[in-house]
Design a protein around this motif. Structure first.
Motif, PDB file in Angstrom:
ATOM      1  N   THR A  86     112.705  59.697 -38.366  1.00  0.00           N
ATOM      2  CA  THR A  86     114.080  59.372 -37.517  1.00  0.00           C
ATOM      3  C   THR A  86     113.646  59.389 -36.259  1.00  0.00           C
ATOM      4  O   THR A  86     112.337  59.793 -35.471  1.00  0.00           O
ATOM      5  N   LYS A  87     113.719  58.269 -35.330  1.00  0.00           N
ATOM      6  CA  LYS A  87     113.904  58.038 -34.047  1.00  0.00           C
ATOM      7  C   LYS A  87     115.069  58.338 -32.815  1.00  0.00           C
ATOM      8  O   LYS A  87     116.320  58.606 -33.418  1.00  0.00           O
ATOM      9  N   MET A  88     114.660  58.654 -31.802  1.00  0.00           N
ATOM     10  CA  MET A  88     115.485  59.133 -30.697  1.00  0.00           C
ATOM     11  C   MET A  88     115.805  58.516 -29.960  1.00  0.00           C
ATOM     12  O   MET A  88     114.023  57.453 -29.207  1.00  0.00           O
ATOM     13  N   ASP A  89     116.290  58.020 -29.091  1.00  0.00           N
ATOM     14  CA  ASP A  89     116.221  57.313 -27.692  1.00  0.00           C
ATOM     15  C   ASP A  89     117.037  58.280 -26.499  1.00  0.00           C
ATOM     16  O   ASP A  89     117.901  58.670 -26.413  1.00  0.00           O
ATOM     17  N   ALA A  90     116.824  57.792 -25.781  1.00  0.00           N
ATOM     18  CA  ALA A  90     118.436  58.593 -24.076  1.00  0.00           C
ATOM     19  C   ALA A  90     119.091  57.032 -24.108  1.00  0.00           C
ATOM     20  O   ALA A  90     118.576  56.043 -24.020  1.00  0.00           O
ATOM     21  N   THR A  91     120.195  57.624 -24.127  1.00  0.00           N
ATOM     22  CA  THR A  91     121.201  57.218 -23.722  1.00  0.00           C
ATOM     23  C   THR A  91     120.703  56.137 -22.313  1.00  0.00           C
ATOM     24  O   THR A  91     119.602  56.885 -20.946  1.00  0.00           O
ATOM     25  N   GLU A  92     121.339  54.695 -21.918  1.00  0.00           N
ATOM     26  CA  GLU A  92     121.098  54.616 -20.428  1.00  0.00           C
ATOM     27  C   GLU A  92     121.369  55.290 -18.681  1.00  0.00           C
ATOM     28  O   GLU A  92     120.868  55.360 -18.183  1.00  0.00           O
ATOM     29  N   GLU A  93     122.282  56.316 -18.955  1.00  0.00           N
ATOM     30  CA  GLU A  93     122.912  56.954 -17.938  1.00  0.00           C
ATOM     31  C   GLU A  93     121.524  57.435 -17.605  1.00  0.00           C
ATOM     32  O   GLU A  93     121.185  58.614 -16.795  1.00  0.00           O
ATOM     33  N   HIS A  94     121.083  57.846 -18.636  1.00  0.00           N
ATOM     34  CA  HIS A  94     119.849  58.915 -18.563  1.00  0.00           C
ATOM     35  C   HIS A  94     118.807  58.424 -18.430  1.00  0.00           C
ATOM     36  O   HIS A  94     117.687  58.632 -19.397  1.00  0.00           O
ATOM     37  N   GLY A  95     118.345  57.287 -18.579  1.00  0.00           N
ATOM     38  CA  GLY A  95     116.892  56.044 -18.711  1.00  0.00           C
ATOM     39  C   GLY A  95     116.395  55.880 -19.720  1.00  0.00           C
ATOM     40  O   GLY A  95     115.182  55.089 -19.927  1.00  0.00           O
ATOM     41  N   GLY A  96     117.178  55.809 -21.052  1.00  0.00           N
ATOM     42  CA  GLY A  96     117.277  55.172 -22.229  1.00  0.00           C
ATOM     43  C   GLY A  96     117.633  54.031 -22.296  1.00  0.00           C
ATOM     44  O   GLY A  96     118.111  53.166 -21.458  1.00  0.00           O
ATOM     45  N   GLN A  97     117.284  53.442 -24.071  1.00  0.00           N
ATOM     46  CA  GLN A  97     117.730  52.649 -23.914  1.00  0.00           C
ATOM     47  C   GLN A  97     118.827  52.449 -25.328  1.00  0.00           C
ATOM     48  O   GLN A  97     119.095  51.331 -25.295  1.00  0.00           O
ATOM     49  N   ASN A  98     119.167  53.415 -25.290  1.00  0.00           N
ATOM     50  CA  ASN A  98     120.685  53.579 -26.601  1.00  0.00           C
ATOM     51  C   ASN A  98     120.506  52.639 -27.519  1.00  0.00           C
ATOM     52  O   ASN A  98     121.362  52.436 -28.374  1.00  0.00           O
ATOM     53  N   THR A  99     118.802  52.960 -27.941  1.00  0.00           N
ATOM     54  CA  THR A  99     118.547  51.636 -29.145  1.00  0.00           C
ATOM     55  C   THR A  99     118.756  53.060 -30.508  1.00  0.00           C
ATOM     56  O   THR A  99     118.470  52.966 -32.124  1.00  0.00           O
ATOM     57  N   ALA A 100     119.150  54.131 -30.308  1.00  0.00           N
ATOM     58  CA  ALA A 100     118.748  55.275 -31.493  1.00  0.00           C
ATOM     59  C   ALA A 100     119.856  56.964 -30.831  1.00  0.00           C
ATOM     60  O   ALA A 100     120.077  56.749 -29.278  1.00  0.00           O
ATOM     61  N   PRO A 101     120.693  57.891 -31.730  1.00  0.00           N
ATOM     62  CA  PRO A 101     120.947  58.715 -31.035  1.00  0.00           C
ATOM     63  C   PRO A 101     119.450  59.998 -30.226  1.00  0.00           C
ATOM     64  O   PRO A 101     118.863  59.615 -30.335  1.00  0.00           O
ATOM     65  N   SER A 102     120.208  60.328 -29.431  1.00  0.00           N
ATOM     66  CA  SER A 102     120.096  61.594 -28.328  1.00  0.00           C
ATOM     67  C   SER A 102     119.350  62.490 -29.531  1.00  0.00           C
ATOM     68  O   SER A 102     120.263  62.861 -29.827  1.00  0.00           O
ATOM     69  N   PRO A 103     119.014  63.504 -28.570  1.00  0.00           N
ATOM     70  CA  PRO A 103     118.485  65.078 -29.522  1.00  0.00           C
ATOM     71  C   PRO A 103     119.587  65.203 -29.691  1.00  0.00           C
ATOM     72  O   PRO A 103     120.195  65.797 -30.469  1.00  0.00           O
ATOM     73  N   LYS A 104     120.604  65.512 -28.771  1.00  0.00           N
ATOM     74  CA  LYS A 104     121.862  66.226 -29.349  1.00  0.00           C
ATOM     75  C   LYS A 104     122.725  66.100 -29.745  1.00  0.00           C
ATOM     76  O   LYS A 104     124.102  66.382 -30.367  1.00  0.00           O
ATOM     77  N   GLU A 105     122.458  64.283 -29.515  1.00  0.00           N
ATOM     78  CA  GLU A 105     123.474  64.053 -30.412  1.00  0.00           C
ATOM     79  C   GLU A 105     123.279  64.177 -32.328  1.00  0.00           C
ATOM     80  O   GLU A 105     124.015  64.494 -33.486  1.00  0.00           O
ATOM     81  N   LEU A 106     122.259  64.038 -32.917  1.00  0.00           N
ATOM     82  CA  LEU A 106     121.036  64.739 -33.513  1.00  0.00           C
ATOM     83  C   LEU A 106     121.771  66.244 -34.000  1.00  0.00           C
ATOM     84  O   LEU A 106     122.083  66.427 -35.265  1.00  0.00           O
ATOM     85  N   VAL A 107     122.226  66.989 -33.245  1.00  0.00           N
ATOM     86  CA  VAL A 107     122.140  67.828 -33.433  1.00  0.00           C
ATOM     87  C   VAL A 107     123.444  68.493 -33.965  1.00  0.00           C
ATOM     88  O   VAL A 107     124.049  68.801 -35.058  1.00  0.00           O
ATOM     89  N   LEU A 108     124.516  67.476 -33.119  1.00  0.00           N
ATOM     90  CA  LEU A 108     126.146  66.937 -33.520  1.00  0.00           C
ATOM     91  C   LEU A 108     125.923  66.904 -35.266  1.00  0.00           C
ATOM     92  O   LEU A 108     126.337  67.161 -36.090  1.00  0.00           O
ATOM     93  N   ASN A 109     125.030  65.494 -34.929  1.00  0.00           N
ATOM     94  CA  ASN A 109     125.107  65.222 -37.053  1.00  0.00           C
ATOM     95  C   ASN A 109     124.415  66.330 -38.034  1.00  0.00           C
ATOM     96  O   ASN A 109     124.770  66.423 -38.429  1.00  0.00           O
TER      97      ASN A 109
END
Lengths: 153, 153
Positions: free
Chosen positions: A23-46
């Motif tokens: 499972t990969k995770m990444d932050a969104t661009e607004e949080h310093g990430g590159q948006n290559t994978a869901p964020s941890p909170k998005e994984l919780v929604l899933n």
């Protein structure tokens, strides 16, 4: 005992290995990430969707109902103060097939009062509501209220 | 508002689409699945690691510490009564690099008292503990206790 491992890849990208499953995770661009994978909170929604979806599909299968399509949406609102967490979430079940409405309602109710551990955990800090749409008609909506498990188990 | 969608694939296999990013879930064989992807509860364990890992890496970066390796393990125990949920979990941080021990401790403490929303949510029904291992030495371990956010935010 359940186990999983995480490794840092680069920037805000992380990879988890759970029994060899990645499972990969990444932050969104607004949080310093590159948006290559869901964020941890998005994984919780899933996980909130997946946990109740598995309950509902398996309960309806035991009731010999014929599901031709099963989809869900989730929408959630976060707090603005730290630690930022979900304060409201809506689970929308969209079922199609030869399914009796009262059986669809019973399957969702069973999951969201008794079986779904992920939504039970999140419901402690978040008001969760649900809506059941069967063959394009809303057949039930309301708040999620779990029956508390016995203590010490 | 955060959003995600789920579609049933077959058996206990589900696929989520979050901003175009795909996450798959499956049940284990003992729960009628085929073990092709992590289970929903395993995704929650991964999100617990990822959420605090992103905090710790970004805090240490702001402190100008040089991380050469960052790994985590998590172990969790579930209740046996429904709704089955985590009752105990341990987060193990394994850092390597040119990092001052007190800064590593401060980064983990900040995340697990103030910032990490996923662990905050899970901590309501689960006793979470943590251990910090820096360059192969345990430098801190203890219980996770969040500072409660202000009401109504």
């Amino acid at each position: 005992m359940m186990k999983s491992s995480l490794s840092w890849l680069e920037n805000m990208q992380f990879q988890c290995d759970t029994r060899g499953l990645i499972t990969k995770m990444d932050a969104t661009e607004e949080h310093g990430g590159q948006n290559t994978a869901p964020s941890p909170k998005e994984l919780v929604l899933n996980a909130m969707m997946g946990c109740t979806a598995m309950d509902v599909v398996s309960i309806l299968k035991k009731m010999r109902q014929e599901i031709t399509e099963f989809k869900m949406d989730i929408e959630a609102e976060k707090t603005t103060e730290h630690p930022m967490h979900f304060k409201m979430a809506e689970l929308i079940f969209m079922l199609k097939g030869n399914i009796e409405p009262e059986k669809a309602i019973k399957a969702v109710d069973s999951s969201l009062t008794r079986y779904c551990g992920v939504n039970y955990m999140i419901s402690k800090t978040c008001i969760i509501t649900f809506k059941v749409i069967l063959n394009d008609s809303v057949i039930k909506q309301g708040p999620v209220n779990f029956i508390e498990p016995k203590q010490g188990t």
